[in-house]
Motif scaffolding. Sequence first.
Motif, PDB file in Angstrom:
ATOM      1  N   SER A 269      -5.365  10.747  -6.031  1.00  0.00           N
ATOM      2  CA  SER A 269      -5.853   9.611  -5.215  1.00  0.00           C
ATOM      3  C   SER A 269      -6.965   8.938  -5.989  1.00  0.00           C
ATOM      4  O   SER A 269      -7.067   7.572  -6.243  1.00  0.00           O
TER       5      SER A 269
ATOM      6  N   ARG B 233       1.376   4.072  -2.742  1.00  0.00           N
ATOM      7  CA  ARG B 233       1.113   5.702  -2.617  1.00  0.00           C
ATOM      8  C   ARG B 233       2.427   6.353  -2.911  1.00  0.00           C
ATOM      9  O   ARG B 233       2.322   7.567  -3.462  1.00  0.00           O
TER      10      ARG B 233
ATOM     11  N   ARG C 243       0.783  -1.438   0.076  1.00  0.00           N
ATOM     12  CA  ARG C 243       0.156   0.021   0.096  1.00  0.00           C
ATOM     13  C   ARG C 243       0.934   1.302  -0.018  1.00  0.00           C
ATOM     14  O   ARG C 243       0.682   2.312  -0.811  1.00  0.00           O
TER      15      ARG C 243
ATOM     16  N   GLU D 237      -6.507   4.904  -5.970  1.00  0.00           N
ATOM     17  CA  GLU D 237      -6.482   4.170  -4.732  1.00  0.00           C
ATOM     18  C   GLU D 237      -7.729   3.402  -4.866  1.00  0.00           C
ATOM     19  O   GLU D 237      -7.639   2.176  -4.156  1.00  0.00           O
TER      20      GLU D 237
END
Length: 339
Positions: free
Chosen positions: A61, A51, A47, A65
């Motif tokens: 994002s 990012r 993760r 995401e």
Amino acid sequence: MLDHPFPTPVCIACRHFDRCRREKAGTRVDASKCLEDLRRVSEGALRAHFRHLRNETGLPSDPYEDMEEILLSHWRSTRDRYSFTLEFSRSDTQGASSSYRFSYAFPAFGEGREKEETAACVALFQPFGQAVADMAQRLLDVVKPAAMNQILMGLDAALSGNRYKLYFQFSPGEAAQKLAFCRRLLPANRLKTLADSIFRLHLAGVDFSERGVFRVKLYFLFDPLNGAVFASRYGKTHLFGILGDFARDGLRDFLEIHRLGAGGKPEGLEIDLGLLPNHLTAEDFLKIPTIATSGSNASNMLENSCEDRRHVVNRLSLSIDDSHKLNLYYRIVEPEDRG
């Protein structure tokens, strides 16, 4: 070919190295049978890396995401059975670099779970819009499960636009099924050139948008590729200056990639090489003068991969022509302090 001592970079990071019962006298390690390395990578590390790539590329994002959450959810459900399903990459082409790149495999597709794995694959494209997901579904609808070991999805994301990818890994043999699949993607004149080499076709990749396919990539496997054949095929290219010394005693896990654009028009040739089966590391390529002294993003990518033990480079691809394209494919590992 260089002969690196055991352990390989991946094995160095393994907490079970001291108790490993695999043969340690040699250098060849079948990483596909070692599940420890990727299974113990925490979800948090993956993760965080996603990012980091978003921040490095300047991507927002949304929707990335959301896609990452869907991918990690599927990864959690399969990590106890499969390893090495998530592979990141970096690309440099004539100074233009790309870093938010990855491929994700669905190996259960070839084990009787084609419907579930197809649905999971399409779900990863859904955050980018219904039109993209529908195009992925249409491409996957032409797949005959008996001819495929697995399917993979890929993404190369940038502020200027995304390249969506699907890969289809063929089962050994199945020449008729391979031709039937290619017939759906390529014009008849291009199919004729495949007749003599179809048995080597290992993987087919497509780059697509919501409007359709704009590039097809065919991966032909040479395993092994002996030194004489390498010299005859690539002796007059810049590739020989880069890989000639390594290839003298033969190469394993060697793929020749044919890039085809609209109407099957050839767009260039590349090679793809597994480092682990050839006892090579990223450091070996930094010793090559044409790379080490180039001062390019490509050499910087290699240097960074050597310094960061969390990133293990397991493959690389190079252009056969002089376009100076280099892709590095790497896994995330979590080295422990062996104290």
